[in-house]
Design a protein around this motif. Structure first.
Motif, PDB file in Angstrom:
ATOM      1  N   LEU A  95       4.496  10.222  -6.792  1.00 42.32           N
ATOM      2  CA  LEU A  95       5.568  10.623  -7.766  1.00 42.32           C
ATOM      3  C   LEU A  95       5.075  11.005  -9.057  1.00 42.32           C
ATOM      4  CD1 LEU A  95       8.460   8.142  -6.921  1.00 42.32           C
ATOM      5  CD2 LEU A  95       8.383  10.467  -6.682  1.00 42.32           C
ATOM      6  N   ASN A  96       3.897  10.286  -9.381  1.00 41.04           N
ATOM      7  CA  ASN A  96       3.423  10.669 -10.871  1.00 41.04           C
ATOM      8  C   ASN A  96       2.626  11.862 -10.860  1.00 41.04           C
ATOM      9  OD1 ASN A  96       4.204   8.346 -12.088  1.00 41.04           O
ATOM     10  ND2 ASN A  96       2.731   7.227 -11.454  1.00 41.04           N
ATOM     11  N   ILE A  97       1.886  12.216  -9.863  1.00 39.71           N
ATOM     12  CA  ILE A  97       1.314  13.437  -9.404  1.00 39.71           C
ATOM     13  C   ILE A  97       2.225  14.752  -9.582  1.00 39.71           C
ATOM     14  CG2 ILE A  97      -0.047  15.014  -7.931  1.00 39.71           C
ATOM     15  CD1 ILE A  97      -1.748  12.260  -7.297  1.00 39.71           C
ATOM     16  N   THR A  98       3.287  14.518  -8.843  1.00 36.78           N
ATOM     17  CA  THR A  98       4.367  15.360  -8.895  1.00 36.78           C
ATOM     18  C   THR A  98       4.998  15.581 -10.217  1.00 36.78           C
ATOM     19  OG1 THR A  98       5.014  14.890  -6.597  1.00 36.78           O
ATOM     20  CG2 THR A  98       6.534  16.131  -7.817  1.00 36.78           C
ATOM     21  N   ALA A  99       5.295  14.615 -10.889  1.00 31.73           N
ATOM     22  CA  ALA A  99       5.866  14.828 -12.337  1.00 31.73           C
ATOM     23  C   ALA A  99       4.936  15.287 -13.335  1.00 31.73           C
ATOM     24  CB  ALA A  99       6.085  13.254 -12.736  1.00 31.73           C
TER      25      ALA A  99
ATOM     26  N   ALA B  83       0.948  -1.254   0.030  1.00 34.92           N
ATOM     27  CA  ALA B  83      -0.024  -0.127  -0.155  1.00 34.92           C
ATOM     28  C   ALA B  83       0.864   1.261  -0.037  1.00 34.92           C
ATOM     29  CB  ALA B  83      -0.792  -0.098   1.223  1.00 34.92           C
ATOM     30  N   ALA B  84       1.799   1.245   0.784  1.00 35.49           N
ATOM     31  CA  ALA B  84       2.675   2.442   0.836  1.00 35.49           C
ATOM     32  C   ALA B  84       3.650   2.539  -0.609  1.00 35.49           C
ATOM     33  CB  ALA B  84       3.763   2.374   2.088  1.00 35.49           C
ATOM     34  N   SER B  85       3.862   1.657  -1.100  1.00 37.49           N
ATOM     35  CA  SER B  85       4.757   1.771  -2.433  1.00 37.49           C
ATOM     36  C   SER B  85       3.666   2.180  -3.336  1.00 37.49           C
ATOM     37  CB  SER B  85       4.965   0.313  -3.028  1.00 37.49           C
ATOM     38  OG  SER B  85       5.897  -0.224  -1.863  1.00 37.49           O
ATOM     39  N   ILE B  86       2.479   1.848  -3.594  1.00 39.14           N
ATOM     40  CA  ILE B  86       1.536   2.486  -4.622  1.00 39.14           C
ATOM     41  C   ILE B  86       1.312   3.902  -3.956  1.00 39.14           C
ATOM     42  CG2 ILE B  86      -1.234   2.257  -5.013  1.00 39.14           C
ATOM     43  CD1 ILE B  86      -0.819  -0.749  -4.885  1.00 39.14           C
ATOM     44  N   VAL B  87       1.168   4.211  -2.895  1.00 37.08           N
ATOM     45  CA  VAL B  87       0.750   5.718  -2.684  1.00 37.08           C
ATOM     46  C   VAL B  87       2.132   6.488  -2.947  1.00 37.08           C
ATOM     47  CG1 VAL B  87       0.797   7.376  -0.897  1.00 37.08           C
ATOM     48  CG2 VAL B  87      -0.750   5.387  -0.622  1.00 37.08           C
ATOM     49  N   ILE B  88       3.243   6.110  -2.646  1.00 38.57           N
ATOM     50  CA  ILE B  88       4.372   6.651  -3.131  1.00 38.57           C
ATOM     51  C   ILE B  88       4.553   6.824  -4.572  1.00 38.57           C
ATOM     52  CG2 ILE B  88       6.931   6.487  -3.410  1.00 38.57           C
ATOM     53  CD1 ILE B  88       7.150   5.581  -0.567  1.00 38.57           C
ATOM     54  N   LEU B  89       4.195   5.767  -5.475  1.00 40.22           N
ATOM     55  CA  LEU B  89       4.036   5.818  -6.859  1.00 40.22           C
ATOM     56  C   LEU B  89       2.983   6.611  -7.516  1.00 40.22           C
ATOM     57  CD1 LEU B  89       4.685   2.227  -7.943  1.00 40.22           C
ATOM     58  CD2 LEU B  89       6.302   3.931  -8.217  1.00 40.22           C
TER      59      LEU B  89
END
Length: 91
Positions: free
Chosen positions: A59-63, A50-56
């Motif tokens: 990161l996509n939103i930030t990019a 779950a934490a990995s999905i949130v981080i990804l």
């Protein structure tokens, strides 16, 4: 139209006439045993996924937000760019 409704009702009601499939006792016990012996996923692994999905996602939103937008290229900007580059109005 009435014939179509009767036909639809007959099709829907025909599902009630289907007999349920029942497995043999040996097959049922084998399936139950297989379910019980499967390794359960630990809560720590679930939390990590779950934490990995949130981080990804973050990161996509930030990019996407930091992606620089190219300026609008119109005729005035093009002429200004070409003149300032080589000082010639016509090529």
């Amino acid at each position: 139209m009435k014939a179509k409704k009767i036909w639809i009702d007959n099709i829907i009601n025909s599902a009630g006439q289907v007999t349920k499939a029942t497995p043999s006792t040996a097959l049922w016990l084998k399936i139950q045993n297989e379910i019980q012996t499967k390794e359960k996923v630990s809560p720590q692994k679930m939390l990590l996924v779950a934490a990995s999905i949130v981080i990804l996602v973050l990161l996509n939103i930030t990019a996407l937000k930091s992606k620089t937008v190219a300026p609008h290229h119109n005729a005035a900007n093009y002429i200004t760019f070409t003149i300032s580059e080589n000082n010639q109005l016509y090529q």
